[in-house]
Design a protein around this motif. Sequence first.
Motif, PDB file in Angstrom:
ATOM      1  N   LEU A   1       0.828  -1.201   0.000  1.00  0.00           N
ATOM      2  CA  LEU A   1       0.000   0.000   0.000  1.00  0.00           C
ATOM      3  C   LEU A   1       0.868   1.259   0.000  1.00  0.00           C
ATOM      4  O   LEU A   1       0.612   2.211  -0.751  1.00  0.00           O
ATOM      5  CB  LEU A   1      -0.915   0.018   1.234  1.00  0.00           C
ATOM      6  CG  LEU A   1      -1.960  -1.103   1.354  1.00  0.00           C
ATOM      7  CD1 LEU A   1      -2.689  -1.000   2.694  1.00  0.00           C
ATOM      8  CD2 LEU A   1      -2.969  -1.015   0.210  1.00  0.00           C
ATOM      9  N   LEU A   2       1.895   1.279   0.865  1.00  0.00           N
ATOM     10  CA  LEU A   2       2.761   2.447   0.958  1.00  0.00           C
ATOM     11  C   LEU A   2       3.515   2.690  -0.349  1.00  0.00           C
ATOM     12  O   LEU A   2       3.695   3.835  -0.779  1.00  0.00           O
ATOM     13  CB  LEU A   2       3.755   2.276   2.114  1.00  0.00           C
ATOM     14  CG  LEU A   2       3.158   2.205   3.528  1.00  0.00           C
ATOM     15  CD1 LEU A   2       4.246   1.956   4.558  1.00  0.00           C
ATOM     16  CD2 LEU A   2       2.386   3.467   3.867  1.00  0.00           C
ATOM     17  N   GLU A   3       3.918   1.599  -0.989  1.00  0.00           N
ATOM     18  CA  GLU A   3       4.650   1.735  -2.243  1.00  0.00           C
ATOM     19  C   GLU A   3       3.767   2.361  -3.322  1.00  0.00           C
ATOM     20  O   GLU A   3       4.206   3.236  -4.086  1.00  0.00           O
ATOM     21  CB  GLU A   3       5.145   0.363  -2.701  1.00  0.00           C
ATOM     22  CG  GLU A   3       6.177   0.424  -3.810  1.00  0.00           C
ATOM     23  CD  GLU A   3       6.853  -0.929  -4.003  1.00  0.00           C
ATOM     24  OE1 GLU A   3       8.075  -0.946  -4.244  1.00  0.00           O
ATOM     25  OE2 GLU A   3       6.163  -1.970  -3.897  1.00  0.00           O
ATOM     26  N   ALA A   4       2.516   1.931  -3.353  1.00  0.00           N
ATOM     27  CA  ALA A   4       1.577   2.503  -4.317  1.00  0.00           C
ATOM     28  C   ALA A   4       1.286   3.966  -3.992  1.00  0.00           C
ATOM     29  O   ALA A   4       1.145   4.806  -4.887  1.00  0.00           O
ATOM     30  CB  ALA A   4       0.281   1.693  -4.324  1.00  0.00           C
ATOM     31  N   LEU A   5       1.211   4.270  -2.709  1.00  0.00           N
ATOM     32  CA  LEU A   5       0.914   5.637  -2.291  1.00  0.00           C
ATOM     33  C   LEU A   5       2.027   6.602  -2.667  1.00  0.00           C
ATOM     34  O   LEU A   5       1.766   7.782  -2.949  1.00  0.00           O
ATOM     35  CB  LEU A   5       0.689   5.687  -0.774  1.00  0.00           C
ATOM     36  CG  LEU A   5      -0.758   5.626  -0.290  1.00  0.00           C
ATOM     37  CD1 LEU A   5      -0.807   5.485   1.213  1.00  0.00           C
ATOM     38  CD2 LEU A   5      -1.530   6.872  -0.738  1.00  0.00           C
ATOM     39  N   VAL A   6       3.267   6.146  -2.647  1.00  0.00           N
ATOM     40  CA  VAL A   6       4.388   7.024  -2.979  1.00  0.00           C
ATOM     41  C   VAL A   6       4.177   7.648  -4.350  1.00  0.00           C
ATOM     42  O   VAL A   6       4.329   8.854  -4.549  1.00  0.00           O
ATOM     43  CB  VAL A   6       5.728   6.261  -2.932  1.00  0.00           C
ATOM     44  CG1 VAL A   6       6.851   7.108  -3.532  1.00  0.00           C
ATOM     45  CG2 VAL A   6       6.070   5.884  -1.499  1.00  0.00           C
ATOM     46  N   GLY A   7       3.764   6.814  -5.317  1.00  0.00           N
ATOM     47  CA  GLY A   7       3.536   7.321  -6.671  1.00  0.00           C
ATOM     48  C   GLY A   7       2.381   8.297  -6.730  1.00  0.00           C
ATOM     49  O   GLY A   7       2.455   9.340  -7.398  1.00  0.00           O
ATOM     50  N   ILE A   8       1.301   7.989  -6.010  1.00  0.00           N
ATOM     51  CA  ILE A   8       0.122   8.860  -6.021  1.00  0.00           C
ATOM     52  C   ILE A   8       0.431  10.210  -5.394  1.00  0.00           C
ATOM     53  O   ILE A   8       0.092  11.257  -5.948  1.00  0.00           O
ATOM     54  CB  ILE A   8      -1.054   8.173  -5.286  1.00  0.00           C
ATOM     55  CG1 ILE A   8      -1.516   6.937  -6.070  1.00  0.00           C
ATOM     56  CG2 ILE A   8      -2.209   9.135  -5.054  1.00  0.00           C
ATOM     57  CD1 ILE A   8      -2.518   6.077  -5.325  1.00  0.00           C
ATOM     58  N   LEU A   9       1.085  10.185  -4.232  1.00  0.00           N
ATOM     59  CA  LEU A   9       1.376  11.441  -3.534  1.00  0.00           C
ATOM     60  C   LEU A   9       2.437  12.257  -4.266  1.00  0.00           C
ATOM     61  O   LEU A   9       2.388  13.490  -4.279  1.00  0.00           O
ATOM     62  CB  LEU A   9       1.829  11.159  -2.097  1.00  0.00           C
ATOM     63  CG  LEU A   9       0.800  10.456  -1.197  1.00  0.00           C
ATOM     64  CD1 LEU A   9       1.369  10.269   0.205  1.00  0.00           C
ATOM     65  CD2 LEU A   9      -0.505  11.225  -1.134  1.00  0.00           C
ATOM     66  N   ALA A  10       3.391  11.585  -4.899  1.00  0.00           N
ATOM     67  CA  ALA A  10       4.437  12.295  -5.641  1.00  0.00           C
ATOM     68  C   ALA A  10       3.841  13.074  -6.804  1.00  0.00           C
ATOM     69  O   ALA A  10       4.378  14.110  -7.213  1.00  0.00           O
ATOM     70  CB  ALA A  10       5.486  11.309  -6.133  1.00  0.00           C
ATOM     71  N   ALA A  11       2.712  12.571  -7.334  1.00  0.00           N
ATOM     72  CA  ALA A  11       2.105  13.203  -8.511  1.00  0.00           C
ATOM     73  C   ALA A  11       1.148  14.340  -8.159  1.00  0.00           C
ATOM     74  O   ALA A  11       0.614  15.001  -9.057  1.00  0.00           O
ATOM     75  CB  ALA A  11       1.361  12.140  -9.324  1.00  0.00           C
ATOM     76  N   LEU A  12       0.907  14.571  -6.865  1.00  0.00           N
ATOM     77  CA  LEU A  12      -0.021  15.644  -6.485  1.00  0.00           C
ATOM     78  C   LEU A  12       0.511  16.988  -6.969  1.00  0.00           C
ATOM     79  O   LEU A  12       1.655  17.349  -6.693  1.00  0.00           O
ATOM     80  CB  LEU A  12      -0.191  15.693  -4.960  1.00  0.00           C
ATOM     81  CG  LEU A  12      -1.058  14.609  -4.307  1.00  0.00           C
ATOM     82  CD1 LEU A  12      -1.042  14.784  -2.793  1.00  0.00           C
ATOM     83  CD2 LEU A  12      -2.487  14.672  -4.824  1.00  0.00           C
ATOM     84  N   PRO A  13      -0.317  17.761  -7.658  1.00  0.00           N
ATOM     85  CA  PRO A  13       0.143  19.069  -8.131  1.00  0.00           C
ATOM     86  C   PRO A  13       0.349  20.072  -7.001  1.00  0.00           C
ATOM     87  O   PRO A  13       1.193  20.957  -7.092  1.00  0.00           O
ATOM     88  CB  PRO A  13      -0.976  19.510  -9.073  1.00  0.00           C
ATOM     89  CG  PRO A  13      -2.194  18.744  -8.646  1.00  0.00           C
ATOM     90  CD  PRO A  13      -1.683  17.436  -8.122  1.00  0.00           C
ATOM     91  N   ALA A  14      -0.450  19.956  -5.921  1.00  0.00           N
ATOM     92  CA  ALA A  14      -0.322  20.872  -4.783  1.00  0.00           C
ATOM     93  C   ALA A  14      -0.271  20.059  -3.492  1.00  0.00           C
ATOM     94  O   ALA A  14      -1.069  19.133  -3.300  1.00  0.00           O
ATOM     95  CB  ALA A  14      -1.490  21.844  -4.748  1.00  0.00           C
TER      96      ALA A  14
END
Length: 472
Positions: free
Chosen positions: A391-404
């Motif tokens: 879960l954390l590994e998947a989250l890294v990609g999602i959070l890294a892509a946040l524009p703000a």
Amino acid sequence: MTVVTRFAPSPTGFLHIGGARTALFSYLYAKRHGGKFLLRIEDTDRERSTQAAVDAIFEGMAWLGLHADAEPVYQTQRFDRYKAVIAQMLEAGTAYYCYCTKEELEQMRNEQMARKEKPRYDGRWRPEPGKQLPPVPAGVQPVVRFRNPAHGKVVIRDLIKGEIVFDNAELDDLIIARADGTPTYNFCVVVDDMDMGITHVIRGDDHVNNTPRQINIFRALGATPPQYAHVSMILGADGAKLSKRHGALGVMEYRAMGFLPEAMLNYLVRLGWSHGDQELFTRQEMIEKFDLDHVSASPARFDMEKAYWVNHQYLKTAPLHAVVPEFDWHLRRLGLDPAQGPAIEDVIRAQRERCRTLLEMAEKSRFFYAELSGYDEKDAAKHLTAESADLLEALVGILAALPAWTATSLHAAITGFAESRGLGLGKVAQPIRVAVAGMAVSPPIDQTLFLLGRERTLARLAAAVRYVRGQS
């Protein structure tokens, strides 16, 4: 009449809770009546008085914000004044030389005790009309004794305890100057209170027996005694004499424990004083409402849990400008640099509801200002599992892509991720907490990540994944 009170500690140790309460009551009474609050350092006990203790008193008073209205008076700087008053009393006949040796006084005491009498000076050197005094012994340096009235009574109209009556016949002629010329406590106090214009003496009830002696010295000097208010002692919550296990600590130890100064004042003012059922007071409310009529004559009880409760109420509601310097002090005391993390104000807002003390807040905020040294063993075992690593590994990609990087966008991203996996928020938030904070306790997860920042958050999530993989 302008009300003038004083706090007069002896610098033989730290400023303790009982002394701080006495200082507070004296301060509030003066301020309530538009008067002056003065500070006197009673440092005539040269063997036990230390500069470190003087500094500790000043430090404690400054932390509590109990500022005197004039420069402090030191008794050791007033010896010339004391000698002049003693000379005046000797000339007036209200004091006299006593040449008794230690051996004579000890014999006197033993004989009185054998007769089951109260040990006391028998007045053998007290001048009386027609009385033949003993011959002055060679080589004996005399003390100076106060000629206490032999008859009548001393009536103290105590502002807390009510009327207290002492028979003068029970008060012997106390020493006011030792053989080496140094003045004694009861005498110095009278001269100081007289010269400082003290109108009200608020002090502990361990001084009650000193009061009739002091009143008699005042009258012998032709001065009007102040009004007295003797505050009862403080007991532990169990009714026993207050000790360190109950909370009989130096005031600055309470700072180290994470108390706010205003919370400490609020707790102290309620130790023996009440205003209806009100528990919490601002400093201004204390000044406006404090009176001696509602100070109890019975001992107060120190309850540490209640003190923590009061502190928590202040932490939750105090203006940030009052909390920031104290929180900064605690962070630095833990070896943390407040510049190496989020704004102190933001961390206080995030943590103030969940922490009873500033020390607890600083310890639980360590992860914002320093790199993690590891994970809580129990929390890691529960939340940093192979499943959570995915879960954390998947989250890294999602959070890294946040524009703000905002609390709102983080909340939306994490809740959306949890829903996409068919999980409750806690199943995702708790592994994140342990990964970024090292423990399963932190402010709401969106606030935690926002305050921690993008770079640190992503690095710690990745490190947690590596930790789990390495464990397996």
